[in-house]
Design a protein around this motif. Structure first.
Motif, PDB file in Angstrom:
ATOM      1  N   ARG A   1      -3.698  -0.534  -1.659  1.00  0.00           N
ATOM      2  CA  ARG A   1      -2.873  -1.757  -1.532  1.00  0.00           C
ATOM      3  C   ARG A   1      -3.605  -2.925  -2.394  1.00  0.00           C
ATOM      4  N   THR A   2      -3.637  -2.596  -3.774  1.00  0.00           N
ATOM      5  CA  THR A   2      -4.320  -3.722  -4.399  1.00  0.00           C
ATOM      6  C   THR A   2      -3.698  -5.035  -4.571  1.00  0.00           C
ATOM      7  N   ASP A   3      -2.333  -5.056  -4.254  1.00  0.00           N
ATOM      8  CA  ASP A   3      -1.768  -6.295  -4.095  1.00  0.00           C
ATOM      9  C   ASP A   3      -2.332  -7.272  -3.001  1.00  0.00           C
ATOM     10  N   LEU A   4      -2.856  -6.572  -2.055  1.00  0.00           N
ATOM     11  CA  LEU A   4      -3.440  -7.481  -1.112  1.00  0.00           C
ATOM     12  C   LEU A   4      -4.392  -8.517  -1.452  1.00  0.00           C
ATOM     13  N   ALA A   5      -4.986  -8.226  -2.503  1.00  0.00           N
ATOM     14  CA  ALA A   5      -6.066  -9.229  -3.188  1.00  0.00           C
ATOM     15  C   ALA A   5      -5.372 -10.254  -3.783  1.00  0.00           C
ATOM     16  N   GLY A   6      -4.176 -10.365  -3.965  1.00  0.00           N
ATOM     17  CA  GLY A   6      -3.139 -11.731  -4.220  1.00  0.00           C
ATOM     18  C   GLY A   6      -3.903 -12.115  -5.655  1.00  0.00           C
TER      19      GLY A   6
ATOM     20  N   PRO B   1       7.194   5.300  -2.624  1.00  0.00           N
ATOM     21  CA  PRO B   1       7.680   4.228  -3.491  1.00  0.00           C
ATOM     22  C   PRO B   1       7.264   2.884  -3.112  1.00  0.00           C
ATOM     23  N   VAL B   2       6.989   2.634  -1.836  1.00  0.00           N
ATOM     24  CA  VAL B   2       6.583   1.101  -1.598  1.00  0.00           C
ATOM     25  C   VAL B   2       5.261   0.978  -2.160  1.00  0.00           C
ATOM     26  N   VAL B   3       4.117   1.820  -2.015  1.00  0.00           N
ATOM     27  CA  VAL B   3       2.892   1.582  -2.629  1.00  0.00           C
ATOM     28  C   VAL B   3       3.019   1.553  -4.183  1.00  0.00           C
ATOM     29  N   LEU B   4       3.885   2.378  -4.629  1.00  0.00           N
ATOM     30  CA  LEU B   4       4.106   2.194  -5.911  1.00  0.00           C
ATOM     31  C   LEU B   4       4.550   1.066  -6.634  1.00  0.00           C
ATOM     32  N   GLU B   5       5.587   0.471  -5.915  1.00  0.00           N
ATOM     33  CA  GLU B   5       6.072  -0.790  -6.333  1.00  0.00           C
ATOM     34  C   GLU B   5       5.108  -1.774  -6.227  1.00  0.00           C
ATOM     35  N   LEU B   6       4.125  -1.801  -5.279  1.00  0.00           N
ATOM     36  CA  LEU B   6       3.387  -2.714  -5.143  1.00  0.00           C
ATOM     37  C   LEU B   6       2.256  -2.772  -6.070  1.00  0.00           C
ATOM     38  N   ASN B   7       1.823  -1.428  -6.557  1.00  0.00           N
ATOM     39  CA  ASN B   7       0.689  -1.245  -7.496  1.00  0.00           C
ATOM     40  C   ASN B   7       1.316  -1.639  -8.720  1.00  0.00           C
ATOM     41  N   GLU B   8       2.479  -1.464  -8.942  1.00  0.00           N
ATOM     42  CA  GLU B   8       2.902  -1.932 -10.471  1.00  0.00           C
ATOM     43  C   GLU B   8       3.041  -3.518 -10.354  1.00  0.00           C
ATOM     44  N   ARG B   9       3.073  -4.167  -9.371  1.00  0.00           N
ATOM     45  CA  ARG B   9       3.139  -5.638  -9.317  1.00  0.00           C
ATOM     46  C   ARG B   9       1.840  -5.847  -9.661  1.00  0.00           C
ATOM     47  N   SER B  10       0.928  -5.423  -8.955  1.00  0.00           N
ATOM     48  CA  SER B  10      -0.566  -5.435  -9.243  1.00  0.00           C
ATOM     49  C   SER B  10      -0.982  -5.550 -10.743  1.00  0.00           C
ATOM     50  N   CYS B  11      -0.303  -4.458 -11.510  1.00  0.00           N
ATOM     51  CA  CYS B  11      -0.486  -4.315 -12.755  1.00  0.00           C
ATOM     52  C   CYS B  11      -0.323  -5.688 -13.486  1.00  0.00           C
TER      53      CYS B  11
END
Length: 93
Positions: free
Chosen positions: A11-16, A35-45
């Motif tokens: 959950r790289t998104d948690l680094a904000g 799909p949930v973690v995939l979408e969150l990681n895409e946001r992190s990108c």
């Protein structure tokens, strides 16, 4: 100093907002059936400002328990580290 990062289903998104400060080349590996973690990681990108890549392992869920998926993760991570840590080894000689 960190020379390379690999996140497997993390959950790289948690680094904000701190994601923009990451300087080490970063590989995110996510299962296609997560799909949930995939979408969150895409946001992190979009937040990362360093060299980075998102690899999606076909047929894998969050824990990569499906046959062959964890081996694919190991191959991807190994290739990433080999590419990004090789320069550090040469400099240390």
């Amino acid at each position: 100093m960190v020379h390379a990062v690999v996140s497997r289903g993390g959950r790289t998104d948690l680094a904000g907002p701190v994601l923009a400060q990451v300087r080490a080349p970063t590989l995110q590996i996510v299962g296609a059936r997560d799909p949930v973690v995939l979408e969150l990681n895409e946001r992190s990108c979009h937040a990362l400002r360093c060299e980075q890549r998102l690899d999606v392992v076909a047929g894998a869920t969050h824990l990569f328990e499906e046959p062959g998926t964890l081996e694919e993760v190991a191959r991807l991570a190994g290739d990433w580290f080999e590419t990004h840590l090789q320069g550090g080894r040469q400099q240390a000689r």
